[in-house]
Design a protein around this motif. Structure first.
Motif, short mmCIF file in Angstrom:
data_model
loop_
_atom_site.label_atom_id
_atom_site.label_comp_id
_atom_site.label_asym_id
_atom_site.label_seq_id
_atom_site.Cartn_x
_atom_site.Cartn_y
_atom_site.Cartn_z
N ALA A 1 1.12 -1.09 -0.67
CA ALA A 1 -0.06 0.16 0.19
C ALA A 1 0.71 1.63 0.05
N ALA A 2 2.06 1.57 0.51
CA ALA A 2 3.29 2.59 0.97
C ALA A 2 3.49 2.77 -0.54
N ILE A 3 4.12 2.14 -1.17
CA ILE A 3 4.47 2.06 -2.80
C ILE A 3 3.24 2.46 -3.69
N ALA B 1 11.40 10.57 -3.43
CA ALA B 1 10.37 10.48 -2.59
C ALA B 1 11.03 9.49 -1.75
N ILE B 2 11.16 9.17 -0.40
CA ILE B 2 11.73 7.65 -0.03
C ILE B 2 9.84 7.29 0.72
N ILE B 3 10.11 5.69 0.31
CA ILE B 3 8.72 4.67 1.22
C ILE B 3 8.94 5.16 2.53
N SER B 4 9.90 4.58 2.73
CA SER B 4 10.19 4.11 4.23
C SER B 4 11.51 5.49 4.59
N LEU B 5 10.28 6.41 5.30
CA LEU B 5 11.23 7.96 6.16
C LEU B 5 12.10 6.55 7.50
N ARG C 1 13.31 14.21 8.22
CA ARG C 1 11.80 14.00 7.29
C ARG C 1 11.68 15.75 6.67
N ALA C 2 13.29 15.83 5.70
CA ALA C 2 13.51 16.77 4.92
C ALA C 2 13.06 16.31 3.51
N TYR C 3 12.74 14.86 3.39
CA TYR C 3 12.31 14.22 2.34
C TYR C 3 10.71 13.62 2.18
N ALA C 4 10.13 13.85 0.97
CA ALA C 4 8.26 13.76 0.93
C ALA C 4 9.17 12.04 1.16
N GLY C 5 7.66 11.82 1.38
CA GLY C 5 7.31 10.32 1.68
C GLY C 5 6.99 9.64 2.90
N VAL C 6 6.82 8.47 2.56
CA VAL C 6 5.80 7.73 3.46
C VAL C 6 6.50 6.71 4.99
N TRP D 1 1.20 9.44 4.57
CA TRP D 1 2.00 10.76 3.69
C TRP D 1 2.78 11.26 4.23
N CYS D 2 3.71 12.05 4.45
CA CYS D 2 4.17 12.74 4.45
C CYS D 2 5.04 13.62 3.91
N GLU D 3 4.57 15.09 3.73
CA GLU D 3 5.30 16.19 3.07
C GLU D 3 6.39 16.80 2.76
N GLY D 4 7.37 17.45 1.80
CA GLY D 4 9.07 16.86 2.02
C GLY D 4 9.22 18.02 1.17
N ALA D 5 9.86 19.02 0.98
CA ALA D 5 10.88 19.55 0.43
C ALA D 5 11.62 18.74 -0.86
N THR D 6 11.07 17.70 -1.24
CA THR D 6 11.90 17.18 -2.14
C THR D 6 11.29 16.54 -3.41
N LEU D 7 9.90 17.33 -3.33
CA LEU D 7 8.91 17.10 -4.55
C LEU D 7 8.08 18.26 -4.98
#
Length: 215
Positions: free
Chosen positions: A52-54, A151-155, A160-165, A204-210
């Motif tokens: 589900a994460a991907i 985006a990182i699937i498993s932050l 927390r700088a990256y967007a992802g899950v 989902w977590c927002e981040g500056a990498t997207l």
């Protein structure tokens, strides 16, 4: 030691390598494992909902206008997760236009092969499970997110700088402890005939990498 201390339940942590075989006698124990690294015996397990994460990540990227979304993972990590990320990635690609379906990078995370993959596949975003790929993107001086979304699937809990899950490891642990307690209370010991798999969805977590979602 377990018998002497009257320990009736154990949580089996993820093992360093996939396909691990455990020789411990679980006959007098209730047991729950984390993840898929223990191949034998097959115990009840609790883990993040990787499939589900991907799909959540890919949906977020498509909503932001990314079209050529690449996926990069070390081969050993892929095996540790029973190919669940890969399954979700390939299934999502089935509904994309043919010219937007990229071959994933699955192998040793080395700079030369990864750079060649970027040149061949020409992704406008990369989804990965491992920060070694973000380090290589930095080493190649690729501007993120201007030239490439990441985006990182498993932050990681402390990143927390990256967007992802965020897989919420604390919730996974809470659910596993609850399942184990119920097994102990019911007196269910030994290797189960029909092992249960409990999957905990990440968030989902927002981040500056997207780039941001369009208004």
């Amino acid at each position: 030691v377990l018998r002497a201390r009257d320990i009736r339940g154990v949580l089996v942590c993820p093992q360093p390598h996939p396909h691990t075989l455990l020789s411990l006698n679980f006959g007098d124990l209730s047991a729950v494992s984390f993840g898929y690294t223990v191949t034998s015996p097959l115990l009840h397990l609790v883990t993040s909902h990787h499939y589900a994460a991907i799909r959540l990540v890919l949906g977020e990227l498509r909503a932001r206008g990314y079209c050529r979304i690449g996926y990069a993972i070390p081969n050993s990590h892929n095996e540790r997760l029973e190919n669940n990320y890969m399954a979700g990635y390939l299934l999502e690609q089935r509904d994309w236009p043919a010219d937007q379906r990229l071959d994933p990078f699955v192998g040793e995370p080395r700079l030369g092969p990864f750079r060649q993959w970027l040149r061949t596949e020409r992704p406008d975003a990369v989804v990965t499970t491992h920060y070694v790929f973000t380090e290589m993107i930095d080493a190649l001086r690729i501007k993120v997110p201007q030239k490439l979304g990441v985006a990182i699937i498993s932050l990681a809990d402390n990143v927390r700088a990256y967007a992802g899950v965020d897989e919420d490891s604390q919730e996974v642990g809470r659910v596993a402890a609850g399942l184990l307690a119920s097994l102990v209370e019911r007196g269910e010991k030994g290797i189960p005939e029909r092992p249960q798999r409990v999957l905990v969805r990440g968030v989902w977590c927002e981040g500056a990498t997207l780039r941001p979602r369009p208004a």
